[in-house]
Write a protein that holds these residues in place. Structure first.
Motif, short mmCIF file in Angstrom:
data_model
loop_
_atom_site.label_atom_id
_atom_site.label_comp_id
_atom_site.label_asym_id
_atom_site.label_seq_id
_atom_site.Cartn_x
_atom_site.Cartn_y
_atom_site.Cartn_z
N TRP A 139 -13.26 -13.94 0.02
CA TRP A 139 -11.98 -14.33 -0.80
C TRP A 139 -11.58 -13.32 -1.70
O TRP A 139 -12.26 -13.08 -2.79
N PHE A 140 -10.36 -12.84 -1.40
CA PHE A 140 -9.65 -12.23 -2.35
C PHE A 140 -8.28 -12.12 -2.19
O PHE A 140 -7.82 -12.60 -0.96
N GLU A 141 -7.41 -11.59 -3.12
CA GLU A 141 -5.89 -11.60 -2.70
C GLU A 141 -5.40 -10.06 -3.32
O GLU A 141 -6.10 -9.71 -4.11
N LEU A 142 -4.55 -9.55 -2.36
CA LEU A 142 -4.17 -8.27 -2.91
C LEU A 142 -2.43 -8.35 -2.78
O LEU A 142 -1.93 -8.69 -1.78
N TYR A 143 -2.03 -7.92 -3.69
CA TYR A 143 -0.52 -7.74 -3.94
C TYR A 143 -0.07 -6.51 -4.24
O TYR A 143 -0.60 -5.59 -4.89
N ALA A 144 1.03 -6.27 -3.60
CA ALA A 144 1.91 -4.84 -4.16
C ALA A 144 3.12 -5.32 -5.04
O ALA A 144 3.87 -6.28 -4.75
N VAL A 145 2.97 -4.66 -6.13
CA VAL A 145 4.00 -5.12 -7.25
C VAL A 145 4.75 -3.83 -7.76
O VAL A 145 4.17 -2.74 -8.06
N SER A 146 5.95 -4.12 -8.00
CA SER A 146 6.62 -3.04 -8.73
C SER A 146 6.44 -2.90 -10.11
O SER A 146 6.03 -4.02 -10.72
N PRO A 147 6.87 -1.91 -10.71
CA PRO A 147 6.38 -1.59 -12.21
C PRO A 147 7.33 -2.55 -13.22
O PRO A 147 6.92 -2.83 -14.21
N GLU A 148 8.16 -3.36 -12.58
CA GLU A 148 9.08 -4.21 -13.37
C GLU A 148 8.63 -5.68 -13.09
O GLU A 148 8.84 -6.66 -13.75
N GLY A 149 7.60 -5.68 -12.25
CA GLY A 149 6.68 -6.91 -12.31
C GLY A 149 7.23 -7.97 -11.01
O GLY A 149 6.70 -9.14 -10.89
N LYS A 150 8.02 -7.17 -10.03
CA LYS A 150 8.34 -8.12 -8.82
C LYS A 150 7.29 -7.93 -7.95
O LYS A 150 6.76 -6.74 -7.62
N VAL A 151 6.63 -8.95 -7.29
CA VAL A 151 5.87 -8.93 -6.30
C VAL A 151 6.45 -8.61 -5.01
O VAL A 151 7.34 -9.57 -4.60
N LEU A 152 6.10 -7.61 -4.42
CA LEU A 152 6.89 -7.07 -3.28
C LEU A 152 6.09 -7.71 -2.07
O LEU A 152 6.88 -8.04 -0.94
N ALA A 153 5.01 -7.87 -1.91
CA ALA A 153 4.21 -8.27 -0.69
C ALA A 153 2.85 -8.76 -1.02
O ALA A 153 2.14 -8.29 -1.99
N ARG A 154 2.17 -9.58 -0.20
CA ARG A 154 1.06 -10.08 -0.27
C ARG A 154 0.24 -9.37 1.19
O ARG A 154 0.69 -9.21 2.22
N TYR A 155 -0.91 -8.74 0.72
CA TYR A 155 -1.73 -8.05 1.74
C TYR A 155 -2.02 -9.29 2.82
O TYR A 155 -2.23 -10.14 2.60
N PRO A 156 -1.67 -8.65 4.15
CA PRO A 156 -1.79 -9.85 5.25
C PRO A 156 -3.14 -10.10 5.79
O PRO A 156 -3.84 -9.69 6.84
N TYR A 157 -3.92 -10.89 4.85
CA TYR A 157 -5.35 -11.25 5.05
C TYR A 157 -5.32 -12.79 4.60
O TYR A 157 -4.94 -13.08 3.64
N HIS A 158 -6.08 -13.42 5.38
CA HIS A 158 -6.18 -14.81 5.45
C HIS A 158 -7.60 -15.21 5.21
O HIS A 158 -8.33 -15.00 6.19
N PRO A 159 -8.29 -15.45 4.20
CA PRO A 159 -9.73 -15.78 4.24
C PRO A 159 -10.08 -17.11 4.84
O PRO A 159 -9.57 -17.87 5.20
#
Length: 159
Positions: A139-159
């Motif tokens: 179980w883990f979550e991975l996110y790509a986030v802009s320097p302004e704090g906008k979550v751009l995407a979640r890593y395509p993985y489902h535990p």
């Protein structure tokens, strides 16, 4: 005749009343080492420990032990990713410590102008599990986030 340095030492000692001597206090239990007398307890080379600073009901430390040093945008990215995760969990998990911010460990990395925030669940922080125990080892979550704090995407993985 005394050398000038010896004469200076002698005059200084005479002005101070001579060299300070402690009464010999030995203890047979420790091999005969000198036990310091009352009022001579010092923690280091002669300084007394300072009294703790207490303000607004909080005892403030002398030195803060950092957990990590992050720049402002990294903190904003970590907060945004953690909020995204917590709001995506089912409502029935809201009162379960193992799905709260207390049980989450956040790792922040930076690459290509984006922050990558990995969130791992650490149920031992809730107090009911042994250290290192993880009911869902993958179980883990991975996110790509802009320097302004906008979550751009979640890593395509489902535990």
């Amino acid at each position: 005749m005394l050398k000038p340095s010896h004469a200076l030492l002698l005059v200084t000692l005479l002005m101070d009343g001579g060299a300070r001597t402690l009464p010999p206090a030995t203890s047979g239990a420790d091999g005969g080492t000198v036990v310091p007398g009352p009022g001579t307890t010092r923690t280091d080379g002669g300084t007394h420990p300072r009294a703790p600073i207490i303000a607004e009901g909080i005892e403030w430390p002398d030195d803060v032990r950092p957990l990590a040093t992050l720049d402002g945008p990294a903190i904003i990215a970590a907060h945004a990713a953690l909020q995204k995760l917590l709001t995506s969990l089912p409502k029935e998990y809201a009162k379960d410590c193992s799905y709260s911010a207390k049980a989450m460990e956040v790792v922040v990395g930076q690459q290509g102008g984006l922050y990558f925030v990995e969130i791992n669940r650490r149920v031992e922080k809730c107090g009911w599990a042994a250290p290192g125990f993880n009911p869902s080892p993958h179980w883990f979550e991975l996110y790509a986030v802009s320097p302004e704090g906008k979550v751009l995407a979640r890593y395509p993985y489902h535990p």
